[in-house]
Write an enzyme that holds these catalytic residues in place. Structure first.
Site, PDB file in Angstrom:
ATOM      1  N   CYS A 136       0.824  -1.218   0.000  1.00  0.00           N
ATOM      2  CA  CYS A 136       0.000   0.000   0.000  1.00  0.00           C
ATOM      3  C   CYS A 136       0.856   1.266   0.000  1.00  0.00           C
ATOM      4  O   CYS A 136       0.698   2.127  -0.842  1.00  0.00           O
ATOM      5  CB  CYS A 136      -0.947   0.011   1.182  1.00  0.00           C
ATOM      6  SG  CYS A 136      -2.235  -1.228   1.010  1.00  0.00           S
ATOM      7  N   HIS A 137       1.731   1.379   0.967  1.00  0.00           N
ATOM      8  CA  HIS A 137       2.509   2.614   1.058  1.00  0.00           C
ATOM      9  C   HIS A 137       3.992   2.345   1.243  1.00  0.00           C
ATOM     10  O   HIS A 137       4.738   3.205   1.702  1.00  0.00           O
ATOM     11  CB  HIS A 137       1.957   3.504   2.183  1.00  0.00           C
ATOM     12  CG  HIS A 137       0.485   3.747   2.046  1.00  0.00           C
ATOM     13  ND1 HIS A 137      -0.441   3.017   2.717  1.00  0.00           N
ATOM     14  CD2 HIS A 137      -0.210   4.588   1.260  1.00  0.00           C
ATOM     15  CE1 HIS A 137      -1.656   3.411   2.374  1.00  0.00           C
ATOM     16  NE2 HIS A 137      -1.539   4.356   1.495  1.00  0.00           N
TER      17      HIS A 137
END
Lengths: 172, 422
Positions: A136-137
């Site tokens: 995701c990040h």
């Protein structure tokens, strides 16, 4: 103005203050059930522990199980992975924790499979530290599930667990 | 306001209006004096009203067929798509409707920024508008969760986890939001209830928004105060009503293109995979209209700070009427502001693009610069520009520039008087 400022509180002021205070307590007490109903209910809490059969897990493999609706990683680490986790200088860590404290039994690492950034499930055996990588990040975790790089603030959480016998782990 | 006394013609009308003045309200709405130079950017208020009503109607219909339980939600969406008569049409209209709603609201907001509609005496209209915008984002987010696909589930997880950044109470708050220890059925049910509620809150705020608008009257492209009614105004009906309807038709053409020819273009294919708490999709992105804020969130390397900065980027809009210190409203007469305005538009578009890209390398760097510029625009450039900028001469009335300077003395005087009174 100045006269009324100086005025001593009389009986009526006391009654108004007391009534308002009692009313506020009453409103608060009445509001609490309306707020608390949103907290985890009894049926959700009842699923507090899960027993997992780990007899089929080979060295180097990891499995993911669901506990309280959350993924839990159970990884049987290779000697190489254990060594790399234990040889790290604590000063290099964003959230310093010894591997010895994270894995009671060095061969088995049990962590929540939830990135401590915003809750995605990290991918196993990926990333710069050969542990986990969150797509995701972009948080990188090492073979002890410790945060090494990226926006996550803390290491992968270790849930409460115990070895019931050699082949069974009880989580929760 | 200069509402002349209104008296219904019929006896029944008078009897009714004396008891409940709905006819007076109708008369106010039809006669409402509007500046005669309103351009097509001013039609988006009506378009947005249409969007809200359309979302409420299609939403109520979908609610009749949808089941808000983790085990059945995904299937019930497929049931709507395949079995329910015209279910596909109503769902595609509702899903694309949110995108069209946001498209219109962004045009509406940027129109305000360009023509200075947020400035005195219209600050409250602007603030109510920003609350509506915030509620719209929450409503759209919760609606996106309802199909219970992979994107739904992970959007819900990531967004609710924003609150885990709160010191000490983070875990308690997220468990309270979820009704469990992860996003699950209780989360879905409460999102559904709130997704149904919020549009009606928005409807109430829209009524306040329009009420607050009808006190000072519409701003206009020239951005000056005008006397109402006067030679500078036309009645709302039929002039503005028909203009709005024409614009709405054009808008509906674009709307229909999405609904009928590419209903899934703005969606994400992963949302046709049922929610799975064990697997996060490789690349999760929010809907396009939330991307700029997502980019701001990701551009900050610290979790708590990222969340704070993201909320600050919305809050800075709320206090905008006091940040923009220029007395001149319209960018037409502000040559420097006009350039910075377009920089801001470009900046937001860049942020949106970066929000869709992976947060690494050059993308991350650009997102950081764009985030910094976003705040510099509002917190430094705008207050400074209001003091330093040399603005062009503002006409005294809408008619003045057309008639050529001072030929319309009375109107010019009227305007001066009005300004003094304000």
């Amino acid at each position: 103005m100045s006269e009324s400022d100086k005025k001593k509180p009389n009986r009526r002021d006391f009654i108004i203050t007391a009534t308002t205070a009692a009313g506020a307590v009453g409103v608060g007490a009445a509001a609490w059930p309306l707020i608390d109903q949103m907290n985890p209910d009894a049926s959700v809490k009842a699923l507090a522990s899960t027993e997992v059969d780990i007899s089929g897990v080979q060295s180097g493999q990891s499995i993911t199980v669901l506990w309280r609706g959350k993924p839990v990683f159970i990884k049987r680490r290779t000697q190489e992975e254990i060594d790399s986790a234990r040889s790290v200088d604590l000063k290099d860590l964003k959230h310093p924790e010894k591997d010895e404290d994270r894995a009671k039994n060095p061969e088995w690492l049990v962590t929540l499979g939830i990135c401590t950034h915003l809750g995605c499930v990290p991918l196993a055996d990926k990333g710069d530290y050969k542990g986990w990588f969150c797509p995701c990040h972009g948080s990188h975790y090492d073979t002890s599930g410790r945060i090494r790089k990226g926006p996550a603030p803390t290491n992968l959480e270790i849930p409460k667990y115990e070895f019931v016998d050699n082949n069974t782990i009880k989580i929760g | 306001m200069s509402d002349h006394e209104y008296a219904p013609k019929s006896k029944f009308g008078k009897w009714f209006n004396d008891r409940l003045p709905l006819l007076t309200l109708r008369n106010h709405l039809t006669d409402y004096p509007t500046p005669k130079n309103l351009n097509y950017w001013w039609t988006f208020g009506a378009i947005l009203t249409f969007c809200l009503v359309a979302q409420i109607i299609t939403g109520i219909i979908l609610a009749m067929h949808y089941v808000a339980t983790a085990g059945l939600a995904f299937e019930s969406i497929e049931h709507i798509m395949r079995d329910v008569n015209y279910g596909w049409l109503i769902r595609y209209f509702h899903a694309n409707g949110s995108s069209m709603f946001f498209l219109a609201v962004y045009i509406h907001i940027f129109r305000s920024l360009y023509y200075g509609s947020h400035k005195s005496p219209r600050e409250l209209i602007w603030i109510i508008g920003m609350i509506i915008y915030f509620l719209m984002m929450m409503t759209a987010f919760m609606g996106y969760v309802l199909p219970w696909g992979q994107m739904s589930f992970w959007a819900a997880t990531v967004i609710t986890n924003l609150f885990s950044a709160v010191p000490f109470f983070g875990e308690g708050i997220t468990n309270w939001l979820w009704g469990g220890f992860a996003v699950d059925s209780p989360t879905l049910t409460r999102f559904y209830a709130l997704h149904y509620l919020f549009p009606f809150l928005i409807l109430g705020l829209v009524i306040l928004h329009i009420w607050a608008l009808h006190i000072p009257g519409n701003n206009n492209p020239v951005g000056i105060d005008i006397k109402q009614p006067s030679k500078d105004t036309v009645p709302f009906h039929p002039y503005i009503v028909l203009k709005d309807l024409f614009a709405l038709l054009i808008f509906l053409l674009i709307f229909a293109f999405f609904v009928f020819y590419s209903p899934n273009l703005l969606g994400h294919p992963d949302n046709y995979i049922e929610a799975n708490p064990l697997v996060t999709p490789d690349h999760i992105v929010p809907e396009w209209y939330l991307l700029p804020f997502y980019a701001i969130l990701r551009s900050i390397p610290d979790k708590l700070l990222g969340v704070i900065v993201m909320f600050a980027s919305i809050f800075v809009l709320v206090i905008l009427p006091w940040l923009d210190t220029s007395k001149v409203r319209s960018a037409i007469f502000r040559p420097i502001y006009k350039q910075f305005y377009w920089f801001l538009v470009a900046d937001v578009i860049i942020l949106g693009y970066m929000g869709a890209m992976p947060a690494e390398g050059t993308y991350l760097l650009i997102a950081r610069v764009a985030t910094a510029y976003y705040f510099i625009h509002f917190l430094i450039i705008l207050p400074f520009l209001g003091i330093k900028e040399k603005t062009l001469e503002v006409p005294l009335s809408i008619t003045e520039p057309v008639l050529g300077g001072t030929s319309n003395q009375t109107m010019a005087k009227d305007n001066l008087n009005l300004r003094d009174n304000l």
